[in-house]
Scaffold this motif. Structure first.
Motif, PDB file in Angstrom:
ATOM      1  N   CYS A  91      56.677  42.832  42.436  1.00 62.43           N
ATOM      2  CA  CYS A  91      56.187  42.255  41.175  1.00 62.43           C
ATOM      3  C   CYS A  91      55.319  43.207  40.361  1.00 62.43           C
ATOM      4  CB  CYS A  91      55.416  40.964  41.450  1.00 62.43           C
ATOM      5  SG  CYS A  91      53.837  41.202  42.297  1.00 62.43           S
ATOM      6  N   HIS A  93      52.096  43.517  40.433  1.00 55.86           N
ATOM      7  CA  HIS A  93      50.754  43.005  40.148  1.00 55.86           C
ATOM      8  C   HIS A  93      49.813  43.165  41.347  1.00 55.86           C
ATOM      9  CE1 HIS A  93      52.705  41.566  36.637  1.00 55.86           C
ATOM     10  NE2 HIS A  93      53.346  40.578  37.242  1.00 55.86           N
ATOM     11  N   SER A 113      47.528  46.869  41.272  1.00 57.37           N
ATOM     12  CA  SER A 113      48.707  46.807  40.406  1.00 57.37           C
ATOM     13  C   SER A 113      49.178  48.215  40.053  1.00 57.37           C
ATOM     14  CB  SER A 113      48.370  46.052  39.125  1.00 57.37           C
ATOM     15  OG  SER A 113      47.417  46.787  38.377  1.00 57.37           O
ATOM     16  N   ASN A 194      44.850  35.636  35.248  1.00 57.70           N
ATOM     17  CA  ASN A 194      45.462  34.484  35.892  1.00 57.70           C
ATOM     18  C   ASN A 194      45.879  34.839  37.310  1.00 57.70           C
ATOM     19  OD1 ASN A 194      45.438  32.727  33.516  1.00 57.70           O
ATOM     20  ND2 ASN A 194      46.963  34.150  32.687  1.00 57.70           N
ATOM     21  N   CYS A 195      46.015  33.831  38.156  1.00 54.48           N
ATOM     22  CA  CYS A 195      46.263  34.075  39.571  1.00 54.48           C
ATOM     23  C   CYS A 195      47.017  32.900  40.188  1.00 54.48           C
ATOM     24  CB  CYS A 195      44.921  34.287  40.283  1.00 54.48           C
ATOM     25  SG  CYS A 195      45.021  34.455  42.054  1.00 54.48           S
ATOM     26  N   SER A 214      47.605  38.381  41.143  1.00 56.14           N
ATOM     27  CA  SER A 214      46.792  38.237  39.931  1.00 56.14           C
ATOM     28  C   SER A 214      47.236  39.248  38.886  1.00 56.14           C
ATOM     29  CB  SER A 214      45.308  38.478  40.251  1.00 56.14           C
ATOM     30  OG  SER A 214      44.869  37.617  41.274  1.00 56.14           O
ATOM     31  N   ALA A 215      47.100  38.846  37.620  1.00 54.96           N
ATOM     32  CA  ALA A 215      47.483  39.744  36.531  1.00 54.96           C
ATOM     33  C   ALA A 215      46.781  39.339  35.243  1.00 54.96           C
ATOM     34  CB  ALA A 215      48.990  39.717  36.318  1.00 54.96           C
ATOM     35  N   ASN A 217      46.485  38.622  31.231  1.00 56.02           N
ATOM     36  CA  ASN A 217      47.471  38.028  30.326  1.00 56.02           C
ATOM     37  C   ASN A 217      47.977  39.003  29.257  1.00 56.02           C
ATOM     38  OD1 ASN A 217      45.279  38.061  28.561  1.00 56.02           O
ATOM     39  ND2 ASN A 217      44.799  35.890  28.913  1.00 56.02           N
ATOM     40  N   GLU A 224      54.537  33.148  32.977  1.00 60.12           N
ATOM     41  CA  GLU A 224      55.312  34.193  33.649  1.00 60.12           C
ATOM     42  C   GLU A 224      54.779  34.453  35.051  1.00 60.12           C
ATOM     43  OE1 GLU A 224      56.806  36.906  29.849  1.00 60.12           O
ATOM     44  OE2 GLU A 224      54.791  37.191  30.674  1.00 60.12           O
ATOM     45  N   LEU A 225      53.461  34.363  35.218  1.00 55.17           N
ATOM     46  CA  LEU A 225      52.875  34.562  36.540  1.00 55.17           C
ATOM     47  C   LEU A 225      53.222  33.385  37.454  1.00 55.17           C
ATOM     48  CD1 LEU A 225      51.080  36.582  38.097  1.00 55.17           C
ATOM     49  CD2 LEU A 225      49.152  35.089  37.594  1.00 55.17           C
TER      50      LEU A 225
END
Length: 253
Positions: A91, A93, A113, A194-195, A214-215, A217, A224-225
């Protein structure tokens, strides 16, 4: 010798079903009673089986002691790390692993990431317990009375407008997390982060650790997460299988 060991070990799952007499053991193994008796005596000498007064055999106390020792020696971080790396490769992330210890939820592993934006989180540091997705999973698994006591003893800082405001709201969220089997933090600690998280369970079925992706926005939206949740859950299930012994890693031949 390997056939003898295989037969002896085959007795243990049979006795896990309940006490069995010599005839049943011999029938299950497909051997003569004298061979079954020899195997049972050897296991009995090592405390792995016990002969009852009715001449039936059951699992011995030493077996349970060995199982407990094995569980205590397991390192969830060591088992999980290759899976965290694989998920990160899939992914891109940030991936975290966390446990609940001494009233705190701590990150015990992290894979950063692949993009330049980094998350400010460190191994060994406690998480924001009232908003972090991994914390929600770990606390949601506590018995109800303990869960309520923990929730009522916490402070509820309002990091963002999306932060959990009080114990009542936290308990409601923990109930949801417990039912659905996963958790999210959508801007609760930092509005831009977001997580999503999934539980890692031990042999007893309890949540032993939690992992998350986690990533920010600016890289992916919250939706999308959340779409990555099946990927996260599969990774957590794979770690759970290995950690609990349900699907141990095969030794090289």
């Amino acid at each position: 010798m390997s056939q003898t060991v295989d037969r002896a070990l085959s007795i243990l799952p049979l006795l896990a079903e309940g006490p069995a007499d010599l005839g049943r053991v011999a029938d299950r193994l497909g051997v003569h009673k004298s061979t079954a008796l020899r195997l049972l005596r050897t296991l009995h000498q090592h405390g792995l089986v016990h002969r009852q007064s009715d001449q039936r055999y059951r699992l011995g106390a030493r077996l349970f002691a060995l199982a407990q020792e094995a569980m205590e020696s397991l390192d969830v971080r060591e088992i999980a790390h290759p899976h965290l790396l694989r998920l990160n490769e899939q992914c891109g992330h940030t991936v975290h692993l966390a446990v609940h210890e001494d009233g705190e939820v701590l990150y015990i592993d992290k894979v950063d990431s692949r993009y330049p934006v980094r998350m400010y989180s460190r191994i060994g540091r406690p998480v924001a317990i009232t908003v972090a997705a991994v914390a929600k999973l770990l606390l949601a698994d506590l018995p109800e009375a303990e869960r309520r006591a923990v929730a009522q003893g916490l402070e509820y800082p309002l990091y963002t407008p999306h932060s959990t405001p009080d114990a009542a709201a936290f308990l409601t969220e923990l109930a949801t997390v417990r039912e659905q089997g996963w958790a999210a933090d959508l801007g609760g600690h930092e509005e831009s982060i977001n997580c999503v998280a999934a539980p890692i369970r031990g042999a007893d079925g309890r949540v032993a650790a939690a992992m998350s992706v986690s990533a920010p926005n600016v890289v992916v939206t919250a939706d999308e997460l959340l779409a990555l949740l099946p990927l996260v859950r599969r990774a957590a299930d794979a770690i759970s299988d290995e950690f609990s012994g349900r699907n141990p890693v095969k030794e090289p031949v």
